[in-house]
Structures are given as C-alpha cells and as structure tokens.
Design an enzyme around this catalytic site. Structure first.
Site, short mmCIF file in Angstrom:
data_model
loop_
_atom_site.label_atom_id
_atom_site.label_comp_id
_atom_site.label_asym_id
_atom_site.label_seq_id
_atom_site.Cartn_x
_atom_site.Cartn_y
_atom_site.Cartn_z
N ASP A 1 -17.64 4.11 -7.69
CA ASP A 1 -16.49 4.55 -6.91
C ASP A 1 -16.37 6.06 -7.05
O ASP A 1 -15.90 6.58 -8.06
CB ASP A 1 -15.21 3.87 -7.39
CG ASP A 1 -14.03 4.13 -6.45
OD1 ASP A 1 -14.15 5.01 -5.58
OD2 ASP A 1 -13.01 3.45 -6.58
N HIS B 1 -15.71 1.97 -3.83
CA HIS B 1 -14.28 1.86 -3.55
C HIS B 1 -13.94 0.58 -2.81
O HIS B 1 -12.78 0.21 -2.70
CB HIS B 1 -13.83 3.09 -2.75
CG HIS B 1 -12.36 3.33 -2.81
ND1 HIS B 1 -11.67 3.55 -3.99
CD2 HIS B 1 -11.41 3.37 -1.83
CE1 HIS B 1 -10.39 3.74 -3.73
NE2 HIS B 1 -10.20 3.62 -2.44
N SER C 1 -6.37 1.18 -4.45
CA SER C 1 -6.41 2.61 -4.18
C SER C 1 -5.00 3.18 -4.32
O SER C 1 -4.43 3.15 -5.40
CB SER C 1 -7.00 2.86 -2.79
OG SER C 1 -7.36 4.21 -2.63
N TYR D 1 0.85 -1.19 0.00
CA TYR D 1 0.00 0.00 0.00
C TYR D 1 0.89 1.24 0.00
O TYR D 1 0.97 1.96 -0.97
CB TYR D 1 -0.96 -0.01 1.19
CG TYR D 1 -1.95 1.13 1.13
CD1 TYR D 1 -3.06 1.05 0.30
CD2 TYR D 1 -1.76 2.30 1.86
CE1 TYR D 1 -3.98 2.10 0.21
CE2 TYR D 1 -2.66 3.35 1.78
CZ TYR D 1 -3.76 3.25 0.96
OH TYR D 1 -4.66 4.30 0.86
#
Length: 708
Positions: free
Chosen positions: A642, A677, A558, A478
């Site tokens: 999203d 999302h 993301s 991430y």
C-alpha cells in the site's frame, strides 16, 4: 410460569453463544519496541515511540510484521465457522460479471469475469454481433493473480490498445500496447506512471503522466513530487518521449492531460489536492497554454467538444455542478457560457452522444438520468429498473446509443442498452447469482444532526426483521474527499445479510452526496462533524430498535479507517467490533509519505498553523488511544504494497492499541502480502479477507452463522 418456554429460550441462548466457548482465546501480542523519538509542534512535545515502524524495508520491521501475522492467523484459524463462511462466499462469488461495452472504429471492447477469476478479462469483437475473442487476460500475467489491469485506452480507429498494469497492489503503473487486430504486444513499455490517464493522439501515440524513478528501496514510501506530462510515440523508447508539461516550481502538483474530441488541442488539468483543479488548453502544435482557470478553487472536467466549444462539468459558482461551454479562442473562466444550470440534485456525470447530453444526477445518493439536447433543454428522464445506482455511463459520439450499468443492494449489476432516439431499452447482460434479492429490503431514512443537517442512511436487511434491538448490525462510513458510496450490489455482504445481519450505509458529511457544501462541511476544522454524524447514526439505529451496542460492528477503509479510529477513541462503549482498513491513523505525519500531501485539502496539515495542529492532534487515532479504556474487538487491515496510505499508519495504531489496552477483546492486525490499497486485489485474496472479516465479527458478537 411456563418453564418449558424458559428452558427452550435458555437452550437457544446457549447455542447462540456457544461459539465463544470453543474458539480462540484472547491472544498474546508480540512485544513491540519503543524508541524515544519526540517531535515538537508549536511548543508541544509529541512522543512517537513507534517511529521505527515507518521503515517497512528494515529487517526489524519485517520481523515485527511476521510476529503479528503469526498471532493473527492463529486467532482467525481457530474460529470454528470461518471455513463455512469462506465456502459460502466462494459459492455466491462464482457468477459471471460483465462491464459496459466501448466502441472504437469497427471494434467493440468489454470486460468480463467468469466468476472466480482473479482479474477481469478484456474481450473484443468486430461489430456488436461479431464473434468475441480474448484480447488481454491479466490472469496470465502472474500465477497468484497479483498483477492487475488498472486501465486501458483504445485509439480512435481501434487499431491499438494501451493498457496499464499494477504489480502487488501498488499505485505505480506500467503501460504496454497491443495491436488489436492480431493481439500482438508491441515493444512499448513505460514505467513510473502514477495517477495518470492514457489519452490517444490519433493512432500514433498518446499522452500520459509520470514521475522520475524513485531511489531503490523507497518506491513505496517516498514523497511523489514533480509529476510531468509526456507524449509517447509508438515504437520509441520512453527516454525519447516528448515533454508536454512540467511545473518546475510547484513540486506538489499533479497533472492529467487529454486530447479534445477533434485531436486539435490538449486539455490539461492540474491539482494541488484531491479537490479543485486548474484548467489549461493548448493547441497540439502550439507553444502557449491558454488559461481557462488557474484559481484552484473549482472542480472542472472536460466532457467533449460540441459545435466547436469545449463542454465542461464544473462547480464554478454552482456547488451542485452544472454544464458550461468554453470557447477555445477565449477560454477565460469569466467568459464561460452556461448550458445546463445547477439544479437541486447533484450533477454527478455527463455523457455526450451524437445529439444528446445524458446527465447523471444524484438524489439522496441514488441515481437519476436526464436527457438534454445541445441547446441545454431538458427532454426526458430515462426510467431506471428501480432505486439504485447507475455506473459506467457510456455513449458513442457518432451515434445516439447509450450503455450503462445498474445495480442496488438486492439487484446485481445489469448492463442496459438505451436508444436515445427511440427510447427503447434493452438489458443486454443480467447475472445469475445464488441470492434471492426479493427476500431483502432497503430503507432510506434521515437522521437530524445537532446543526439541523439531515443525514441519510441506507438500511438493508431481510424482510420481516424484528426490531427487538438485538440484530447484528454493520455500520459503514467514509465521509471525505467528496466521495459517494451509492447503494450497490456487494457480494461480500451476502453472508452477513443471510444470517440476519443489518447493513447500514451512513452518508455522513465530507462526501459529495449533496455537492461541495456537504463535502466542505466535513473538512479541516469541520472534520469533527464527520465523526459526530457517524456516532449519531449508531445511536439512532439503536433508538430505532435495530440493534444494541453489543451488536454493532463498524467498517471503513482509507479515510473511513481514520473515521473508525477516531470514533472508537471518542465513544468506545458504543461499538462491539471495529474493522478499520488501510486507515490514515497518524494525522500529524500523513503528508510525509507518497501522495499524502494531496489530502491536505480535506485534512489540513500539522505544520500549517498551531490551530490546525491542535485540531488534528485532538482526534488523530494514534495519539488518542488511552489506557484503562475498554475498546471494541478490533481487526486492522493493511497491506505490504500500500503506497497510498502506507502501512506504517496501521502498524503504529495497532502497536499503540496493543500496548495500552488490557481488556479481553482481541486487538489484531491482518497484513496482506503482495497487495495494496485495494484496487486490483485478486478474488482469492478478497474472499479470504471477507471470510476473516465476517468470522471475526460474528465470533466477537457471540454469534455462530449458518447454525440452523
């Protein structure tokens, strides 16, 4: 020479790779129109040939989406073992899950999922041993499970429960109210709520945050500006709500308000990005806001009121966080008093009981619980069931009882009741999963970055695995926004691990594993460090003998989708499969949609300076795809609702990749409908998505799972 051994080996290889011979062919991609749109940044012309895909409401875009969906669905449906993976996922997903309880007045509230329910159900009972009943079942709010419970908040005496729902995965919320005793829904209905808490003022009403209604057709794309804080009194229309706070000058600020423990004051937190906030206090009936901190240089969270002072968790002059006390009559930050000093480990959260403060620390992304008295003296450490993660830390302010959840990669989520006075610990919920965690192990290893930083990796696999350099490996990352993905049980990984797969969680820079310094080490002009850390992780697991570049799949969503887009452009030969989900792929225009402007604290903006533009342009995934490069097999994930990372990012990325890449590996986009999302996605959709993920990955590694 032993020819029998050679023949057996060849037969085994034929079985291993035979799936490639009976599955889908390289797909033919839909044609995607190009336009002559060009932007000029500091004298540099930047083409944006797929700008038209930003309009997700146009018929042209909808047609393009349908053509992409048709190609992707055909490819995935032809993978011979996809259904087998889906069947196994459904089996292992089907176990009871339960959250930690909350007590308000005489009532206890908790959430439960019986296994395959699309959404968790809220239960209530009178007393800890009372008879439970369903208070709210979100599964009844829609036939397909796409209406999700986002949050709920119970009034102090337990009379009412306000709850918010999301439709189709959108960040927009609607708030409703239930009478707890009868389960009856009141007439109250609030709309256009986003990025908001629900904080009760007694039993009569609550404070929340919302925006003005967007123009029709722009609900999922328009920039979110001028958020306001309101007080809603039960029984009144939303149009009659009392305005508590509005900043008429700074459009790009968000505000969260909560009542203090004594219902005397409002604590107001304002933010300009995903990091750092202001901190203001006002008496409920007062006119003036007392300034505690308006520098937007610190992260500060209200914990509760102790002996008349507001306790806060803050990184003010403490990048790994500490507890401080704020005096209501003199709240300026220069007068804050330290209660618990910063330690070497990161203070990740605090729960206050009647007599104690329970502090949740992170040690190399794993949990540790320490108990302090209200003078700040450390009393003892709570022994956890093992190495793993604590979640949902909850106490009762008029009692000394603690509830928390615990899990790890091979231990499903338990709920534990701990008495802070007697130190008695009791597991009150333990799920039964069709998965033997004793057959798997987790290693924590550290790799050294070029600048000397020690980057931790959690590595999970079956016990006794051979380090022959040929194991399929899933590398997750991430690396942003101070977020930490701690080791925890994930049912989605079971098919991967069962089939000899290795899972690696790389705790790269940009996260909060080691406090604000680790976070800032991967932001703005340091963002390349995040990509370098991830690339280094891939190189090191190869060096350690776990796998090779033909067997590495990378996954991230993301900000993690951005990570994948960037590293695949920089080192395409290092990975076999790339699985970017809801990624931020256009780094020059991300701030022009919905809440994108709030990410500038981590990314910087293309209109900020020429230096920042050139840095972003240098790694922006959409802008750095090249012709003549052999890219990994790629399956991009996005969703039509999203409104956080708008699907245009993924649309433009895959359109560019399909145009420039001419190799044999598939480069496809999976577009989910009535989803957003990620939060609140129905279980049925999750299982289908994960089945597609594993099927695509195994197939493009030339492996056939469950083939023994």
């Amino acid at each position: 020479m032993n020819y029998r051994i050679i023949i057996v080996a060849l037969l085994a290889m034929a079985t291993l790779f035979s799936c490639k011979d009976k599955g889908p062919d390289t797909p033919e991609y839909p044609a995607t129109k190009k336009v002559d749109t060009v932007d000029v940044y500091y004298g540099t012309e930047v083409a944006d040939p797929y700008r038209w895909l930003e309009d997700d409401q146009s018929e042209e875009t909808k047609d393009w989406v349908q053509r992409q969906v048709k190609v992707t669905n055909k490819y995935l449906s032809e993978i011979p073992f996809r259904d087998k993976i889906k069947e196994r996922l459904t089996e292992v997903w089907n176990y009871e899950k339960q959250g930690t309880p909350v007590r308000k007045g005489k009532y206890w509230f908790f959430m439960r999922n019986n296994g395959l329910q699309n959404q968790y159900v809220v239960y209530v009972k009178e007393g800890i041993d009372g008879e439970e009943r369903v208070l709210l079942d979100p599964n009844k709010l829609s036939e397909d499970g796409t209406v999700a419970l986002s949050d709920y908040s119970v009034s102090e005496d337990g009379t009412y429960m306000a709850y918010s729902i999301s439709r189709g995965g959108s960040d927009w919320r609607e708030i409703y109210v239930l009478d707890v005793a009868t389960g009856e829904q009141l007439d109250d209905h609030l709309e256009w709520v986003k990025f908001s808490g629900i904080s009760w003022m007694g039993e009569e009403g609550f404070v929340y945050s919302r925006y003005d209604a967007p123009a029709k057709g722009e609900e999922l794309t328009n920039v979110n500006e001028f958020q306001q804080v309101f007080y809603h009194k039960l029984g009144e229309k939303q149009s009659e709500d009392e305005l508590i706070y509005k900043d008429p000058v700074n459009a790009l600020r968000n505000f969260t308000a909560e009542m203090d423990d004594d219902n005397k004051s409002i604590i107001l937190s304002g933010s300009e990005s995903t990091s750092n906030n202001s901190f203001l206090i006002r008496e409920w009936n007062g006119d003036e806001w007392a300034v505690a901190d308006t520098s937007f240089e610190n992260n500060t969270t209200y914990l509760g009121t102790v002996n008349g002072k507001y306790w806060v968790l803050t990184d003010f002059d403490a990048p790994r966080y500490r507890i401080m006390a704020v005096t209501p009559d003199n709240p300026g930050i220069e007068y804050w008093e330290e209660v618990v000093a910063e330690k070497g480990d990161v203070l990740n959260g605090v729960a206050l009981s009647k007599s104690y403060a329970v502090a949740h620390y992170m040690v190399d992304a794993e949990s540790k619980l320490l108990v302090f008295d209200f003078s700040g003296e450390e009393l003892f450490e709570i022994e956890l069931p093992g190495r793993g993660s604590v979640g949902a830390l909850r106490t009762i302010r008029d009692d000394d009882e603690l509830f928390y959840s615990f899990d790890s990669y091979n231990v499903p989520g338990q709920v534990i009741d701990f008495n802070l006075e007697t130190k008695d610990s009791n597991v009150i919920f333990e799920p039964e999963v069709d998965f033997d965690g004793d057959n798997y192990e987790t290693r924590l290893v550290f790799i050294e970055a070029e600048d000397g930083a020690q980057v931790p990796l959690h590595i999970v696999h079956k016990k006794g695995i051979e380090l022959d350099g040929n194991n399929p490996l899933m590398l997750y990352g991430y690396g942003g926004f101070n977020v930490v993905y701690s080791p925890g049980f994930d049912v989605r990984l079971i098919p991967w691990l069962e089939n000899g797969g290795v899972y690696v969680n790389a705790h790269i820079r940009g996260g909060g594993e080691y406090g604000e310094d680790w976070h800032q080490g991967g932001t703005k002009l340091n963002k390349q460090r995040v990509f370098d850390d991830f690339i280094l992780a891939a190189e090191k697991v190869i060096e350690m003998g776990y796998t090779n570049s033909d067997k590495i799949a990378i996954r991230g969503g993301s900000n993690g989708g951005l990570l994948l887009g960037a590293v695949v452009n920089q080192r395409p030969e290092l990975f076999q499969v790339s699985l970017p989900a809801v990624g931020v792929m256009d780094m020059l225009r991300y701030h022009k949609f919905t809440i994108g402007w709030a990410w500038a604290g981590d990314y910087g903006r293309s209109d900020e300076s020429e230096e920042m533009f050139r840095y972003l342009y240098g790694y922006s995934p959409v802008h750095n795809i090249k012709s003549g490069v052999d890219y990994p097999a790629t399956l991009v994930f996005t969703a039509d609702h999203d409104d956080r990372v708008v699907p245009a990012h993924s649309f433009k990325y895959i359109a560019t990749l399909q145009d420039k890449y001419k190799g044999e590996n598939p480069v496809l986009i999976r577009i989910e409908t009535k989803a957003g999302h990620g939060a609140g996605k129905p279980v049925t959709k999750q299982i289908e998505e994960v089945a597609d993920t594993h099927a695509f990955t195994f197939y493009n590694m030339g492996l056939e799972p469950y083939n023994w």
